[in-house]
Design a protein around this motif. Structure first.
Motif, PDB file in Angstrom:
ATOM      1  N   SER A 171       1.019  -1.341  -0.218  1.00 10.26           N
ATOM      2  CA  SER A 171       0.085   0.035   0.257  1.00 10.26           C
ATOM      3  C   SER A 171       0.757   1.384  -0.097  1.00 10.26           C
ATOM      4  O   SER A 171       0.318   2.230  -0.196  1.00 10.26           O
ATOM      5  N   TRP A 172       2.169   1.118   0.548  1.00 12.32           N
ATOM      6  CA  TRP A 172       3.055   2.457   0.421  1.00 12.32           C
ATOM      7  C   TRP A 172       3.499   2.662  -0.776  1.00 12.32           C
ATOM      8  O   TRP A 172       4.316   3.671  -1.082  1.00 12.32           O
ATOM      9  N   LYS A 173       3.338   1.746  -1.950  1.00 16.26           N
ATOM     10  CA  LYS A 173       4.025   1.741  -3.176  1.00 16.26           C
ATOM     11  C   LYS A 173       3.054   2.415  -4.273  1.00 16.26           C
ATOM     12  O   LYS A 173       1.718   1.817  -4.009  1.00 16.26           O
ATOM     13  N   ALA A 174       3.424   3.069  -5.462  1.00 15.73           N
ATOM     14  CA  ALA A 174       2.339   3.221  -6.309  1.00 15.73           C
ATOM     15  C   ALA A 174       2.135   1.887  -7.080  1.00 15.73           C
ATOM     16  O   ALA A 174       2.918   1.228  -7.268  1.00 15.73           O
ATOM     17  N   ASP A 175       0.964   1.436  -7.542  1.00 18.87           N
ATOM     18  CA  ASP A 175       0.515   0.533  -8.365  1.00 18.87           C
ATOM     19  C   ASP A 175       1.433   0.472  -9.584  1.00 18.87           C
ATOM     20  O   ASP A 175       1.687   1.537 -10.084  1.00 18.87           O
ATOM     21  N   ARG A 176       1.807  -0.600 -10.113  1.00 20.86           N
ATOM     22  CA  ARG A 176       2.461  -0.881 -11.384  1.00 20.86           C
ATOM     23  C   ARG A 176       1.254  -0.804 -12.239  1.00 20.86           C
ATOM     24  O   ARG A 176       0.186  -1.333 -12.000  1.00 20.86           O
ATOM     25  N   ILE A 177       1.517  -0.192 -13.254  1.00 21.89           N
ATOM     26  CA  ILE A 177       0.311   0.012 -14.430  1.00 21.89           C
ATOM     27  C   ILE A 177       0.567  -0.710 -15.603  1.00 21.89           C
ATOM     28  O   ILE A 177       1.749  -1.052 -16.197  1.00 21.89           O
ATOM     29  N   ASP A 178      -0.572  -1.701 -16.030  1.00 18.11           N
ATOM     30  CA  ASP A 178      -0.326  -2.470 -17.093  1.00 18.11           C
ATOM     31  C   ASP A 178      -0.629  -1.639 -18.514  1.00 18.11           C
ATOM     32  O   ASP A 178      -0.712  -0.422 -18.325  1.00 18.11           O
ATOM     33  N   SER A 179      -0.311  -2.512 -19.517  1.00 16.82           N
ATOM     34  CA  SER A 179      -0.531  -1.693 -20.833  1.00 16.82           C
ATOM     35  C   SER A 179      -1.900  -0.936 -21.158  1.00 16.82           C
ATOM     36  O   SER A 179      -1.780  -0.311 -22.042  1.00 16.82           O
ATOM     37  N   ASP A 180      -2.923  -1.256 -20.441  1.00 18.63           N
ATOM     38  CA  ASP A 180      -4.136  -0.794 -20.796  1.00 18.63           C
ATOM     39  C   ASP A 180      -4.546   0.361 -19.978  1.00 18.63           C
ATOM     40  O   ASP A 180      -5.548   1.006 -19.599  1.00 18.63           O
ATOM     41  N   GLY A 181      -3.421   0.762 -18.970  1.00 22.64           N
ATOM     42  CA  GLY A 181      -3.489   1.940 -18.118  1.00 22.64           C
ATOM     43  C   GLY A 181      -3.997   1.546 -16.853  1.00 22.64           C
ATOM     44  O   GLY A 181      -4.411   2.530 -15.926  1.00 22.64           O
ATOM     45  N   TYR A 182      -4.473   0.521 -16.545  1.00 24.58           N
ATOM     46  CA  TYR A 182      -4.858   0.053 -15.016  1.00 24.58           C
ATOM     47  C   TYR A 182      -3.972  -0.585 -14.340  1.00 24.58           C
ATOM     48  O   TYR A 182      -3.020  -1.161 -14.942  1.00 24.58           O
ATOM     49  N   SER A 183      -4.004  -0.740 -13.145  1.00 24.08           N
ATOM     50  CA  SER A 183      -3.035  -1.437 -12.270  1.00 24.08           C
ATOM     51  C   SER A 183      -2.688  -2.829 -12.678  1.00 24.08           C
ATOM     52  O   SER A 183      -3.845  -3.651 -13.265  1.00 24.08           O
ATOM     53  N   GLU A 184      -1.674  -3.316 -12.678  1.00 23.09           N
ATOM     54  CA  GLU A 184      -1.140  -4.659 -12.904  1.00 23.09           C
ATOM     55  C   GLU A 184      -1.872  -5.712 -11.862  1.00 23.09           C
ATOM     56  O   GLU A 184      -2.077  -5.211 -10.777  1.00 23.09           O
ATOM     57  N   PHE A 185      -2.374  -6.980 -12.217  1.00 19.76           N
ATOM     58  CA  PHE A 185      -2.698  -7.902 -11.332  1.00 19.76           C
ATOM     59  C   PHE A 185      -1.632  -8.872 -11.188  1.00 19.76           C
ATOM     60  O   PHE A 185      -0.871  -9.102 -12.309  1.00 19.76           O
ATOM     61  N   ASN A 186      -1.628  -9.448 -10.210  1.00 21.05           N
ATOM     62  CA  ASN A 186      -0.659 -10.566  -9.805  1.00 21.05           C
ATOM     63  C   ASN A 186      -1.044 -11.849 -10.658  1.00 21.05           C
ATOM     64  O   ASN A 186      -2.042 -12.459 -10.359  1.00 21.05           O
ATOM     65  N   GLU A 187      -0.163 -12.240 -11.586  1.00 23.71           N
ATOM     66  CA  GLU A 187      -0.311 -13.205 -12.454  1.00 23.71           C
ATOM     67  C   GLU A 187      -0.655 -14.522 -11.947  1.00 23.71           C
ATOM     68  O   GLU A 187      -1.478 -15.303 -12.419  1.00 23.71           O
ATOM     69  N   SER A 188       0.005 -14.973 -10.780  1.00 25.48           N
ATOM     70  CA  SER A 188      -0.202 -16.188 -10.104  1.00 25.48           C
ATOM     71  C   SER A 188      -1.592 -16.145  -9.537  1.00 25.48           C
ATOM     72  O   SER A 188      -2.308 -17.286  -9.536  1.00 25.48           O
ATOM     73  N   CYS A 189      -1.847 -14.900  -8.841  1.00 26.42           N
ATOM     74  CA  CYS A 189      -3.291 -14.701  -8.272  1.00 26.42           C
ATOM     75  C   CYS A 189      -4.397 -14.870  -9.295  1.00 26.42           C
ATOM     76  O   CYS A 189      -5.412 -15.656  -8.782  1.00 26.42           O
ATOM     77  N   VAL A 190      -4.292 -14.202 -10.578  1.00 24.41           N
ATOM     78  CA  VAL A 190      -5.100 -14.730 -11.614  1.00 24.41           C
ATOM     79  C   VAL A 190      -5.418 -16.056 -11.975  1.00 24.41           C
ATOM     80  O   VAL A 190      -6.694 -16.589 -12.269  1.00 24.41           O
ATOM     81  N   GLU A 191      -4.100 -16.855 -11.989  1.00 26.44           N
ATOM     82  CA  GLU A 191      -4.120 -18.204 -12.319  1.00 26.44           C
ATOM     83  C   GLU A 191      -5.292 -18.948 -11.460  1.00 26.44           C
ATOM     84  O   GLU A 191      -5.773 -19.911 -11.926  1.00 26.44           O
ATOM     85  N   ASN A 192      -4.714 -18.573 -10.187  1.00 27.46           N
ATOM     86  CA  ASN A 192      -5.556 -19.320  -9.168  1.00 27.46           C
ATOM     87  C   ASN A 192      -7.021 -18.948  -9.185  1.00 27.46           C
ATOM     88  O   ASN A 192      -7.840 -19.843  -9.026  1.00 27.46           O
ATOM     89  N   LEU A 193      -7.352 -17.744  -9.552  1.00 25.10           N
ATOM     90  CA  LEU A 193      -8.614 -17.315  -9.642  1.00 25.10           C
ATOM     91  C   LEU A 193      -9.440 -18.308 -10.624  1.00 25.10           C
ATOM     92  O   LEU A 193     -10.341 -18.723 -10.699  1.00 25.10           O
ATOM     93  N   ASN A 194      -8.707 -18.198 -11.875  1.00 22.87           N
ATOM     94  CA  ASN A 194      -9.267 -19.040 -12.992  1.00 22.87           C
ATOM     95  C   ASN A 194      -9.438 -20.582 -12.778  1.00 22.87           C
ATOM     96  O   ASN A 194     -10.412 -20.957 -13.211  1.00 22.87           O
ATOM     97  N   ARG A 195      -8.500 -21.112 -11.746  1.00 22.01           N
ATOM     98  CA  ARG A 195      -8.595 -22.514 -11.551  1.00 22.01           C
ATOM     99  C   ARG A 195      -9.823 -22.564 -10.618  1.00 22.01           C
ATOM    100  O   ARG A 195     -10.567 -23.478 -10.741  1.00 22.01           O
ATOM    101  N   LEU A 196     -10.034 -21.586  -9.841  1.00 24.00           N
ATOM    102  CA  LEU A 196     -11.224 -21.843  -8.907  1.00 24.00           C
ATOM    103  C   LEU A 196     -12.392 -21.710  -9.712  1.00 24.00           C
ATOM    104  O   LEU A 196     -13.477 -22.468  -9.324  1.00 24.00           O
ATOM    105  N   LEU A 197     -12.562 -20.806 -10.784  1.00 23.92           N
ATOM    106  CA  LEU A 197     -13.760 -20.710 -11.529  1.00 23.92           C
ATOM    107  C   LEU A 197     -14.014 -21.844 -12.445  1.00 23.92           C
ATOM    108  O   LEU A 197     -15.333 -21.871 -13.008  1.00 23.92           O
ATOM    109  N   THR A 198     -13.123 -22.787 -12.556  1.00 22.66           N
ATOM    110  CA  THR A 198     -13.445 -24.108 -13.373  1.00 22.66           C
ATOM    111  C   THR A 198     -14.044 -25.032 -12.444  1.00 22.66           C
ATOM    112  O   THR A 198     -14.592 -26.113 -12.690  1.00 22.66           O
ATOM    113  N   LEU A 199     -14.220 -24.813 -11.150  1.00 19.47           N
ATOM    114  CA  LEU A 199     -14.411 -26.064 -10.080  1.00 19.47           C
ATOM    115  C   LEU A 199     -15.954 -25.713  -9.840  1.00 19.47           C
ATOM    116  O   LEU A 199     -16.741 -26.576  -9.305  1.00 19.47           O
ATOM    117  N   ALA A 200     -16.635 -24.581  -9.763  1.00 17.33           N
ATOM    118  CA  ALA A 200     -18.005 -24.366  -9.589  1.00 17.33           C
ATOM    119  C   ALA A 200     -18.454 -23.210 -10.556  1.00 17.33           C
ATOM    120  O   ALA A 200     -17.773 -22.469 -11.315  1.00 17.33           O
TER     121      ALA A 200
END
Length: 148
Positions: free
Chosen positions: A14-43
């Protein structure tokens, strides 16, 4: 699924500015996104965004951000902004009561959620700001889905 962003998919300190992705919005943690996608396949989940960031972008804008980050499901809606709620716990309780939600998971790092009554708290995956929805939290969520 009631989903937060900061401390779940966005794991910048929280004490650092967000890293910004190519679309101008904050970067998401890629492994967290992968984990969310895995969860979305379960139900089958509807995603409801609870993040305070929901107040500065439209649903269409957030769905484009999710698509750009490789999240395989669109957001259905935002938790309403309740003027009388002082924290995330109150917002979620009001949302659950108003929309009569029964089968759900809450993925959030907000410590006020520790105060949820046990029946709702057992559906909570409480993440940590800089770890987010990591593999440990995916395992926890998988166990909770099997109980639903």
């Amino acid at each position: 699924m009631i989903l937060d962003l900061d401390g779940v998919l966005i794991t910048n300190p929280s004490w650092k500015a967000d890293r910004i992705d190519s679309d101008g919005y904050s970067e998401f943690n890629e492994s967290c996104v992968e984990n969310l996608n895995r969860l979305l396949t379960l139900a089958e989940f509807d995603i409801w965004l609870s993040s305070t960031r929901r107040t500065v972008k439209t649903l269409t804008e957030f769905n484009l951000i999710f698509k750009n980050r490789g999240i395989k499901k669109e957001i259905v809606g935002f938790l309403p902004e309740y003027a009388d709620c002082i924290n995330r716990k109150e917002e979620i309780l009001k949302f659950i009561a108003e929309f009569k939600v029964s089968d759900f998971l809450i993925i959030d790092d907000d410590k006020s959620l520790n105060g949820l009554e046990s029946e709702i708290k057992e559906k909570l995956i409480l993440t940590e700001l800089m770890k987010g929805f990591n593999s440990e939290k995916l395992k926890e969520a998988t166990k909770k889905i099997k109980k639903l």
